[in-house]
Design a protein around this motif. Sequence first.
Motif, short mmCIF file in Angstrom:
data_model
loop_
_atom_site.label_atom_id
_atom_site.label_comp_id
_atom_site.label_asym_id
_atom_site.label_seq_id
_atom_site.Cartn_x
_atom_site.Cartn_y
_atom_site.Cartn_z
N THR A 558 43.38 52.69 49.26
CA THR A 558 42.50 52.21 48.17
C THR A 558 41.40 51.33 48.77
O THR A 558 40.51 50.98 48.09
CB THR A 558 43.18 51.63 47.22
N ARG A 560 42.49 48.08 49.54
CA ARG A 560 42.89 46.74 49.36
C ARG A 560 43.64 46.26 50.59
O ARG A 560 44.05 47.32 51.30
CB ARG A 560 44.20 46.99 48.21
N GLU A 602 38.21 45.60 36.78
CA GLU A 602 38.15 47.09 36.65
C GLU A 602 37.23 47.66 35.66
O GLU A 602 36.67 48.38 35.70
CB GLU A 602 39.52 47.65 37.14
N TYR A 658 42.96 54.96 35.54
CA TYR A 658 43.82 55.66 36.42
C TYR A 658 44.04 57.02 36.46
O TYR A 658 45.35 57.48 36.98
CB TYR A 658 45.22 54.79 36.60
N ASN A 737 40.21 57.03 39.73
CA ASN A 737 40.32 55.35 40.07
C ASN A 737 39.70 55.03 41.30
O ASN A 737 39.33 53.69 41.34
CB ASN A 737 41.64 55.08 39.92
N GLN A 741 38.65 51.02 41.90
CA GLN A 741 39.70 50.12 42.64
C GLN A 741 39.02 49.74 43.89
O GLN A 741 39.03 48.67 44.35
CB GLN A 741 41.06 50.69 42.56
N GLN A 744 36.26 47.29 43.68
CA GLN A 744 36.86 45.78 43.27
C GLN A 744 37.53 45.16 44.68
O GLN A 744 37.38 44.16 44.80
CB GLN A 744 38.16 45.98 42.32
N HIS A 774 45.15 40.70 45.42
CA HIS A 774 44.29 41.79 44.61
C HIS A 774 43.08 41.14 44.04
O HIS A 774 42.07 40.78 44.61
CB HIS A 774 45.00 42.59 43.66
N ASP A 775 43.08 40.87 42.84
CA ASP A 775 41.89 40.15 41.90
C ASP A 775 42.16 38.53 42.15
O ASP A 775 41.26 38.01 41.80
CB ASP A 775 42.16 40.46 40.53
#
Length: 827
Positions: A558, A560, A602, A658, A737, A741, A744, A774-775
Motif C-alpha cells: 500500500t 505504508r 482517508e 475498502y 482503496n 490509502q 494517505q 499509520h495516521d
Amino acid sequence: MANPSTALRARKQLVILDTHAILHRAYHALPDFSSQKGEPTGALYGVVSMLVKIITDLKPDYIVAAYDLPGPTYRHAAFKEYKATRPKGEPDLISQIIRSRDVLEAFGIPIYDAKGFEADDVIGTIVEQVIHPAAGSRMEKKNDVDVIIASGDMDALQLVEGDRVQVFTLKKGLNDTILYDEKGVLARYGFGPASIPDYKGLRGDPSDNIPGVKGVGEKTATILISEFGTLEAMYAELKKNPEKLTALDVKKGMLEKLKEQEDDAKFSKMLAEIRRDAPVDFTLPKKAWSESVDAKKTIAMLAEFDFRSLMPRVKQLLSGEVVTAKASASDFASQKAPSRSPSAEGVGAHVQELFAPLEGISDEDFKKTALAVWVLDSGLTEPAFDDIYRVGKADDFEEAKKNILEEIKKRKLEFVYEHIELPLMPVLRRMENRGVLVDRACLSKLSKDYTRELTILAAQVYQAAGQEFNINSPKQLGEILFDKLGLALKNQKKTAGGQRSTRESELEKMKSLHPVIEKILQYRELQKLLSTYIDTIPALLDAGDRVHTTFVQTGAATGRLASKDPNLQNIPIKSDLGRAIRHAFVADKGYVLVAFDYSQIELRIAAFLSGDEGLADIFKSGRDVHKEVAARVFHVKESEVNYEQRRCAKVINFGILYGMGVNSLQQALATPRAEAQAFYNGYFEAFPRLAAYIEEVKADASRRGYTETFFGRRRYFDGIKSPIPYVRAAAERMAINAPIQGTQADLVKLAMIKIDGLFEKEAKGKAYMLLQVHDELVFEIQEELVEKLTPEIKKLMEEIVPEKERKGIPFIAEGKVGKNWGEMEPL
C-alpha cells in the motif's frame, strides 16, 4: 517402516514423481492461491513444497517425473466406466497441470509419459527397467540404483520391493509424510505389495470405479488375500476345498458371490494392476538433478508465481546456503556472507553468486536500489538481490541498477522515489536510533496482573469444557468445541491440513453458540498481549531502557511503513487491556510525548480525489461526517441521529473506501441483506460523484493494470483481469482503496520529512520523532519547546497538499501531549 534419514545410500538413489497425484493432493489440500496476475497456483505451490521436502529429506541423486496424458487409456478401452465417478477436471487444476511442466523444467527434471497409459504404468515401467534391466539394455550396467516413488496415491505401494523400491507418500496434508518399504506395506495391509492388485480385485476401488466382487468388504478381502496371496490361489482353493475358506469365517452366501463373480474379480485385478511394459525407454539422467537445475529460471518462476516464502528454502537447496530469511533491504546491514555447505556439490559458482551479497556493493547502494525496485512494483515487499537482478534484467548489479532507475523515470515515478522515499531513509534511521523509553515497572505489573487473569480464564474454560486440555492447541481445542460440545457453524472453514478452523475470525462467529467461546477469545487476547509485548519487550531494551524497532520502508504494497523487532505499530488499542500497554511507553526526564494524527484523513482524501461536492461540503463546514452520513442514509435530521445510527454510518463510510460490497456490509452491520442493500444504495445516492469515482478507479485499473495516488505512486493489480471471479473481485476491492490509502501514506511520509527538517533546524538534540503508526506520529520533545514546536508541526502536516489543490477540503491534524503514550491530553 523405513526412515528417510536411514535409507541405504550404498547405491545411487532415483526419485520418481507421480506428478498428477501430487498435484491433485495439493489442489484439494491448499487454499485457492493465485499469483498477482490472477493465475491459480495452489497446486503448483504444493508441488514445489513437496519437491523441496523430497530433496531435503531424501537427498536423491536423480529425479524424474511421470505424467498422465489427456485422452483414454487401455483401461478405458477395456472398461468404459473406469474412473467414471470422478468429477470432470476443474479448469484451475488443468491449467496448473500444464504449468507444472514448466516447474519441473526449471528444476532440470526429465518428464516421462506414454499415450494410452497412466502415470502409474510409466512409473512401473521405469521401476522394472531400473531394478530388473533386460540383458543388453542401457540400464543393465546401472542397476546399482534404488528407487523411491513420491506420490499422493497409495496405488504405487504395489511396486514396493524390499528396500530397493520404496514409496514416499502423504499421510495427510502436504507435510505429514511416510516412507514405505516392503515391511511397511506388510504392516499396513497384512500382505505384501504384490498382492495389492489381488486385494483390489476382491474389494474394488471406488476412487477408480473398479467394481471388485459385490458384497466383499475390506475385512473379507484382507482375510482372503492374507491367507492365499493371490486371486488365482484363492479361487483354486475355492474350487477344490471350499471348507478352507469357511474355516476363515467366510459365510456360505459369500462363497457363492465369489464363485459367481470370478470373472469380475480377475477383471478388476487387471484394472488395478500397474503395468510394467509401457512404451517408455528409460535411461538415467546424464547429470545429477543438482547439476541440471537452472537456478535463474527457478527463482524467476517462483517470483512469477509469487512464491516468495519458498525462495529461502529453494535457495538453500540450490546453493548450499544456510538460509533462514532472505537478504532484504531492511536487514542487509546486519547480514554477513551466508554460511555454505563445504562443497555445495553439484552447483556451480554462478549459482552461489546469484544469491549472495556481492563484494563492492555497499549497504546504502543495495538499500536504495531495493527501494527503487519496490517503488516500481510495491507487490515486491522487502526486495532481495535476486529481485534486483530480475527486475533490472541483468546479472551485473550496476547494470541492473541503471535499468531500474531508467524505468523509474519512464513510469514518471521520480517524485515518489526522489522526494518521498529516498529522503525518508535517514529520517527512519534517526527514529530507530533514538528508540522509545519504556517503563519496566509498568510492564512488570501488567505481566503479574495479566498472568493472574490468564490463570482464572483457563480455569473457567476448563470448567465449561468439563476437562483440562491445551487451550493453545488448535487440534485439542477443535476436539473440545466441535466433538465434545457439539458446536458447529454452517460452512465451517477448515485449515490447509483439513482440520476445522479455530481461528479468531471463526470463533467470533460462534460466540452466540456457547459462553466458553467468549472466555477463549479473552484468553487468547491476554496471552497474545503477554507473549508479544508485555513479556517480550523487556528483553529487547538497551542499557537505557529504550526499545528500538526497525521500520521497514518496503514492507507493504500500500505504500505504508511497517515495523518489526518489535512491531510497535500493532499494539492493540481497541480494548482496555491492549491500551494499557501504551502506558509503559514514556518520556525521558525533562521531556514529554507529543502525538499528532490526521482526523478522518482517508474520508477527506476520498472527498478530494473524487470531487464529490456533498462529501467535500461536510468537511469544509466542519460537520460530523458520520452523523451527516447517518442522517442521509437513515433519512432523519442530523440532530435526531442516535448512537447506533452513527455507528452504522461509520461502518459504511470506511467499508465503502475498502471496496466493501453488500454481503460484507450485511455481515459488518449484522442486519438483513435487504436493509444492507438499502443502506448501500442510499449512500451512493447521497454521494453520486464518489460512486462514479469508484467505478472509474476500477475501470482504469482494469485497463491500465494499476492505480495511482495523488503523488503518482503506482500499485499494480495483475489479478484485476483474471478470469477467476474471486481473484478479480479481490483485486477490484484493493484497487478501490489503493489511491486513497496510498495518498494517505504519501502524505504522512512527506510530513515526516518536513518535521524532521524542522527539528534539525530549530530543535536539534531537543526534539525527536519516535514512531509512526499509520495516521499518527509520536514525538519526544523537551517541555520548554512544546509550545513553540507543536503549532509548527500541526501547520506542516495540514499543508502538505496546498489548499488550492485540495479544493478547500481541510486536512486536520490533532495533537495530544503527556508523560506516557497511554495518558495524553489534547493540545
